[in-house]
Design a protein around this motif. Structure first.
Motif, PDB file in Angstrom:
ATOM      1  N   CYS A 157      -3.862   1.911   7.336  1.00 35.08           N
ATOM      2  CA  CYS A 157      -3.679   1.947   5.878  1.00 35.08           C
ATOM      3  C   CYS A 157      -4.014   3.346   5.386  1.00 35.08           C
ATOM      4  O   CYS A 157      -5.042   3.896   5.764  1.00 35.08           O
ATOM      5  CB  CYS A 157      -4.617   0.969   5.191  1.00 35.08           C
ATOM      6  SG  CYS A 157      -4.711  -0.641   5.988  1.00 35.08           S
ATOM      7  N   THR A 158      -3.174   3.908   4.541  1.00 35.92           N
ATOM      8  CA  THR A 158      -3.353   5.290   4.109  1.00 35.92           C
ATOM      9  C   THR A 158      -3.560   5.394   2.594  1.00 35.92           C
ATOM     10  O   THR A 158      -2.655   5.000   1.834  1.00 35.92           O
ATOM     11  CB  THR A 158      -2.119   6.120   4.495  1.00 35.92           C
ATOM     12  OG1 THR A 158      -1.821   5.891   5.866  1.00 35.92           O
ATOM     13  CG2 THR A 158      -2.354   7.604   4.263  1.00 35.92           C
ATOM     14  N   LEU A 159      -4.707   5.859   2.168  1.00 38.07           N
ATOM     15  CA  LEU A 159      -5.065   6.179   0.770  1.00 38.07           C
ATOM     16  C   LEU A 159      -5.055   4.982  -0.187  1.00 38.07           C
ATOM     17  O   LEU A 159      -5.916   4.872  -1.048  1.00 38.07           O
ATOM     18  CB  LEU A 159      -4.180   7.296   0.211  1.00 38.07           C
ATOM     19  CG  LEU A 159      -4.286   8.638   0.931  1.00 38.07           C
ATOM     20  CD1 LEU A 159      -3.301   9.642   0.342  1.00 38.07           C
ATOM     21  CD2 LEU A 159      -5.689   9.215   0.908  1.00 38.07           C
ATOM     22  N   LEU A 160      -4.080   4.105  -0.060  1.00 33.60           N
ATOM     23  CA  LEU A 160      -4.045   2.892  -0.878  1.00 33.60           C
ATOM     24  C   LEU A 160      -3.707   1.755   0.084  1.00 33.60           C
ATOM     25  O   LEU A 160      -2.626   1.726   0.652  1.00 33.60           O
ATOM     26  CB  LEU A 160      -2.981   3.025  -1.968  1.00 33.60           C
ATOM     27  CG  LEU A 160      -2.851   1.858  -2.931  1.00 33.60           C
ATOM     28  CD1 LEU A 160      -4.078   1.789  -3.848  1.00 33.60           C
ATOM     29  CD2 LEU A 160      -1.592   1.997  -3.782  1.00 33.60           C
ATOM     30  N   ALA A 161      -4.667   0.831   0.262  1.00 31.60           N
ATOM     31  CA  ALA A 161      -4.516  -0.206   1.290  1.00 31.60           C
ATOM     32  C   ALA A 161      -3.596  -1.328   0.800  1.00 31.60           C
ATOM     33  O   ALA A 161      -3.399  -1.502  -0.398  1.00 31.60           O
ATOM     34  CB  ALA A 161      -5.890  -0.751   1.671  1.00 31.60           C
ATOM     35  N   PRO A 162      -3.041  -2.100   1.737  1.00 31.34           N
ATOM     36  CA  PRO A 162      -2.119  -3.182   1.372  1.00 31.34           C
ATOM     37  C   PRO A 162      -2.861  -4.460   0.984  1.00 31.34           C
ATOM     38  O   PRO A 162      -4.086  -4.531   1.068  1.00 31.34           O
ATOM     39  CB  PRO A 162      -1.350  -3.408   2.678  1.00 31.34           C
ATOM     40  CG  PRO A 162      -2.356  -3.096   3.743  1.00 31.34           C
ATOM     41  CD  PRO A 162      -3.220  -1.989   3.189  1.00 31.34           C
ATOM     42  N   GLU A 163      -2.098  -5.457   0.563  1.00 34.01           N
ATOM     43  CA  GLU A 163      -2.614  -6.819   0.401  1.00 34.01           C
ATOM     44  C   GLU A 163      -1.973  -7.658   1.486  1.00 34.01           C
ATOM     45  O   GLU A 163      -0.753  -7.627   1.670  1.00 34.01           O
ATOM     46  CB  GLU A 163      -2.187  -7.384  -0.955  1.00 34.01           C
ATOM     47  CG  GLU A 163      -3.248  -7.256  -2.026  1.00 34.01           C
ATOM     48  CD  GLU A 163      -2.814  -7.947  -3.309  1.00 34.01           C
ATOM     49  OE1 GLU A 163      -2.903  -7.270  -4.346  1.00 34.01           O
ATOM     50  OE2 GLU A 163      -2.398  -9.116  -3.278  1.00 34.01           O
ATOM     51  N   LEU A 164      -2.803  -8.426   2.207  1.00 32.03           N
ATOM     52  CA  LEU A 164      -2.322  -9.174   3.362  1.00 32.03           C
ATOM     53  C   LEU A 164      -2.532 -10.665   3.146  1.00 32.03           C
ATOM     54  O   LEU A 164      -3.570 -11.080   2.615  1.00 32.03           O
ATOM     55  CB  LEU A 164      -3.097  -8.744   4.622  1.00 32.03           C
ATOM     56  CG  LEU A 164      -3.168  -7.243   4.907  1.00 32.03           C
ATOM     57  CD1 LEU A 164      -4.138  -6.969   6.052  1.00 32.03           C
ATOM     58  CD2 LEU A 164      -1.789  -6.695   5.243  1.00 32.03           C
ATOM     59  N   GLY A 215       0.842  -1.195   0.000  1.00 30.28           N
ATOM     60  CA  GLY A 215       0.000   0.000   0.000  1.00 30.28           C
ATOM     61  C   GLY A 215       0.875   1.241   0.000  1.00 30.28           C
ATOM     62  O   GLY A 215       2.097   1.159  -0.179  1.00 30.28           O
ATOM     63  N   LEU A 216       0.268   2.399   0.233  1.00 32.24           N
ATOM     64  CA  LEU A 216       1.011   3.655   0.094  1.00 32.24           C
ATOM     65  C   LEU A 216       1.846   3.985   1.331  1.00 32.24           C
ATOM     66  O   LEU A 216       3.020   4.337   1.212  1.00 32.24           O
ATOM     67  CB  LEU A 216       0.041   4.799  -0.185  1.00 32.24           C
ATOM     68  CG  LEU A 216       0.711   6.125  -0.514  1.00 32.24           C
ATOM     69  CD1 LEU A 216       1.338   6.088  -1.905  1.00 32.24           C
ATOM     70  CD2 LEU A 216      -0.273   7.276  -0.411  1.00 32.24           C
ATOM     71  N   ALA A 217       1.252   3.926   2.484  1.00 32.76           N
ATOM     72  CA  ALA A 217       1.960   4.292   3.721  1.00 32.76           C
ATOM     73  C   ALA A 217       1.277   3.548   4.852  1.00 32.76           C
ATOM     74  O   ALA A 217       0.469   4.095   5.585  1.00 32.76           O
ATOM     75  CB  ALA A 217       1.904   5.792   3.948  1.00 32.76           C
ATOM     76  N   THR A 218       1.585   2.265   4.964  1.00 32.12           N
ATOM     77  CA  THR A 218       0.920   1.382   5.922  1.00 32.12           C
ATOM     78  C   THR A 218       1.831   1.201   7.129  1.00 32.12           C
ATOM     79  O   THR A 218       3.003   0.854   6.974  1.00 32.12           O
ATOM     80  CB  THR A 218       0.633   0.022   5.252  1.00 32.12           C
ATOM     81  OG1 THR A 218      -0.048   0.258   4.021  1.00 32.12           O
ATOM     82  CG2 THR A 218      -0.211  -0.867   6.145  1.00 32.12           C
ATOM     83  N   THR A 219       1.320   1.477   8.321  1.00 30.53           N
ATOM     84  CA  THR A 219       2.138   1.393   9.540  1.00 30.53           C
ATOM     85  C   THR A 219       1.353   0.715  10.659  1.00 30.53           C
ATOM     86  O   THR A 219       0.125   0.636  10.607  1.00 30.53           O
ATOM     87  CB  THR A 219       2.585   2.782  10.044  1.00 30.53           C
ATOM     88  OG1 THR A 219       1.426   3.588  10.283  1.00 30.53           O
ATOM     89  CG2 THR A 219       3.513   3.479   9.062  1.00 30.53           C
ATOM     90  N   ILE A 220       2.087   0.262  11.668  1.00 30.30           N
ATOM     91  CA  ILE A 220       1.476  -0.257  12.893  1.00 30.30           C
ATOM     92  C   ILE A 220       1.274   0.926  13.843  1.00 30.30           C
ATOM     93  O   ILE A 220       2.198   1.706  14.066  1.00 30.30           O
ATOM     94  CB  ILE A 220       2.397  -1.300  13.565  1.00 30.30           C
ATOM     95  CG1 ILE A 220       2.773  -2.413  12.584  1.00 30.30           C
ATOM     96  CG2 ILE A 220       1.743  -1.855  14.828  1.00 30.30           C
ATOM     97  CD1 ILE A 220       1.611  -3.152  11.998  1.00 30.30           C
ATOM     98  N   MET A 277      -9.365  12.927   5.839  1.00 31.39           N
ATOM     99  CA  MET A 277      -9.473  13.830   4.681  1.00 31.39           C
ATOM    100  C   MET A 277      -8.465  13.439   3.607  1.00 31.39           C
ATOM    101  O   MET A 277      -7.261  13.435   3.833  1.00 31.39           O
ATOM    102  CB  MET A 277      -9.246  15.282   5.119  1.00 31.39           C
ATOM    103  CG  MET A 277     -10.321  15.766   6.091  1.00 31.39           C
ATOM    104  SD  MET A 277     -10.187  17.520   6.471  1.00 31.39           S
ATOM    105  CE  MET A 277     -10.946  18.224   4.993  1.00 31.39           C
ATOM    106  N   GLN A 278      -8.984  13.127   2.417  1.00 29.21           N
ATOM    107  CA  GLN A 278      -8.128  12.890   1.254  1.00 29.21           C
ATOM    108  C   GLN A 278      -7.651  14.235   0.709  1.00 29.21           C
ATOM    109  O   GLN A 278      -8.272  15.263   0.968  1.00 29.21           O
ATOM    110  CB  GLN A 278      -8.925  12.207   0.134  1.00 29.21           C
ATOM    111  CG  GLN A 278      -9.343  10.794   0.416  1.00 29.21           C
ATOM    112  CD  GLN A 278     -10.057  10.172  -0.785  1.00 29.21           C
ATOM    113  OE1 GLN A 278     -10.136  10.763  -1.872  1.00 29.21           O
ATOM    114  NE2 GLN A 278     -10.592   8.986  -0.578  1.00 29.21           N
ATOM    115  N   PRO A 279      -6.579  14.220  -0.093  1.00 28.97           N
ATOM    116  CA  PRO A 279      -6.209  15.432  -0.811  1.00 28.97           C
ATOM    117  C   PRO A 279      -7.427  15.976  -1.569  1.00 28.97           C
ATOM    118  O   PRO A 279      -8.209  15.193  -2.112  1.00 28.97           O
ATOM    119  CB  PRO A 279      -5.137  14.951  -1.788  1.00 28.97           C
ATOM    120  CG  PRO A 279      -4.512  13.794  -1.095  1.00 28.97           C
ATOM    121  CD  PRO A 279      -5.633  13.118  -0.352  1.00 28.97           C
ATOM    122  N   ASN A 280      -7.566  17.291  -1.549  1.00 29.06           N
ATOM    123  CA  ASN A 280      -8.657  18.017  -2.205  1.00 29.06           C
ATOM    124  C   ASN A 280      -9.987  17.985  -1.452  1.00 29.06           C
ATOM    125  O   ASN A 280     -10.931  18.645  -1.865  1.00 29.06           O
ATOM    126  CB  ASN A 280      -8.872  17.565  -3.661  1.00 29.06           C
ATOM    127  CG  ASN A 280      -7.654  17.858  -4.501  1.00 29.06           C
ATOM    128  OD1 ASN A 280      -7.138  18.983  -4.474  1.00 29.06           O
ATOM    129  ND2 ASN A 280      -7.153  16.863  -5.199  1.00 29.06           N
TER     130      ASN A 280
END
Lengths: 324, 81
Positions: free
Chosen positions: A56-63, A9-14, A289-292
């Motif tokens: 998960c941020t804006l684009l989620a991961p595959e788990l 994903g884009l910026a996925t963290t614990i 909030m997403q961009p825009n």
């Protein structure tokens, strides 16, 4: 007993409830940016509500689950799929060992929370499992998740079960336009009255670089500062001050052009004037909030801020009762 | 002949070229294979590639270079054989 990252994903963290208490030594709160959705996710899978989850941020991961588990997804509207079949949001569901969990794109909102019964069992550092990316510690090896990472899962509680549902009226709202309440200060007096009026009248759009550190907004009118001789130690730009501590939620406006709201991974101090602080009850809204997406800033006083905080806590209590 | 829309997987700013002075990834009228990069979306200081999910002829782009895009927004129409 792990969950493996197939695509990051884009910026996925614990993240968990965060790491308060160290701001004085430059270590920020960190923790799930939308604390409400984070807590809902844990309660859905029978976890302690402060257990670590996947943000998960804006684009989620595959788990890929290497073990059977109970899972819940809250926050942003990104439909989860188990081996391609739609799974519910805001409701716990079971996955089997070998199942792959993917997500559709985020139709609304910016952050989805994936809680696994038992919690993500990464080491506790300074009282928290949260990732602090700038400091490169906490979470999984102090960084965003990458392909091949294997996240250890803790032991599920006896309360973990599939089919526990968050009532629709208690789900996090995900509007494309919102109001963010602001208590003016500490340097609000540095901008002109007319400029302050513009700030609250204008509609501001989230800039694409908004992240866990700060949320930048654009499209409103630039600020006008009151004339003064810059004091010794302050930079030459009128938006500069002698270095000061930055509160969580404070709004700084470098050059007077684009306001930045400091969020949970922000630096703890610096030399930009803060014209106000977003009330704590509204910080979760920013996380979605997403961009825009658009915001208007609404001026409130401390009493209103405290009333909003009490309301926020009462809503969380309703969640706890509904999911008990 | 079927028309297929490639959707943006995430919000951000759409770019048709890898660099300001470079050629576009895909010209209208050109043929692309599934997996070919047709553009970039920039968000949070990261560039994510957008790939064609089908092969075929690029009929037209529905967004301009540097337009703001939303998740799920159609970016380009591809005519599949």
């Amino acid at each position: 007993m792990t969950v493996e990252i197939v695509k990051p994903g884009l910026a996925t963290t614990i993240q968990d409830a965060g790491r308060p208490g160290y701001y004085n030594v430059g270590i920020p709160l960190s923790g799930a940016l939308d604390q409400y959705s984070f807590r809902c996710a844990n309660l859905l899978v029978g976890n302690d509500e402060n257990a670590a989850v996947i943000e998960c941020t804006l684009l989620a991961p595959e788990l890929l689950f290497n073990v059977a588990a109970i899972v819940a997804v809250t926050g942003a509207d990104a439909t989860p799929r188990v081996n391609g079949t739609t799974a519910p949001r805001n409701e716990s569901f079971a996955v089997q060992a070998g199942d792959k969990v993917t997500f559709d794109f985020m139709r609304l909102g910016a952050r989805a929370y994936v809680a696994v019964a038992g919690g993500i069992d990464v080491p506790v550092i300074l009282g928290s499992r949260s990732t602090y990316g700038l400091g490169a510690f906490g979470g999984f090896q102090g960084r965003k998740l990458a392909v091949g990472d294997k996240l250890p899962i803790g032991k599920p509680s006896a309360a973990a079960k599939a089919g526990r549902q968050l009532p629709a009226e208690l789900a996090m709202p995900l509007p494309k336009e919102t109001e963010l309440r602001v208590v003016p200060g500490l340097y609000f007096h540095r901008i002109t009255e007319a400029s302050a009026d513009n700030f609250f009248a204008d509609t501001w759009a989230v800039a694409p670089e908004a992240d866990r550190i700060g949320y930048r907004y654009k499209q409103g009118r630039p600020l006008q500062w009151r004339d003064r001789k810059q004091p010794f130690g302050a930079g030459s730009d009128p938006s500069n001050i002698v270095d000061a501590g930055y509160p969580y939620g404070s709004i700084q406006v470098p050059g007077g052009v684009e306001p930045i709201i400091l969020h949970r991974d922000a630096v703890s101090g610096g030399g930009y004037a803060m014209i106000g602080t977003i009330i704590s009850a509204d910080m979760d809204k920013i996380a979605q909030m997403q961009p825009n997406y658009k915001a208007r800033f609404v001026r409130v006083d401390m009493d209103a801020a405290l009333a909003a905080r009490a309301e926020y806590k009462a809503r969380l209590d309703r969640v706890r009762k509904a999911l008990a | 002949m079927a028309h297929h829309e490639v959707l943006s997987p995430l919000p951000g700013t759409f770019y048709r070229r890898p660099a300001p002075d470079a050629d576009v990834f895909a010209k209208e009228g050109a043929t692309v294979k599934a997996g070919d990069v047709i553009g970039l979306v920039e968000v949070m200081k990261q560039f994510s590639e957008v790939q064609a999910d089908v092969g075929g002829k690029v009929v037209r782009f529905l967004v301009e270079n540097e337009d703001a895009v939303e998740p799920g927004q159609p970016l380009v129409v591809i005519e599949t054989a």
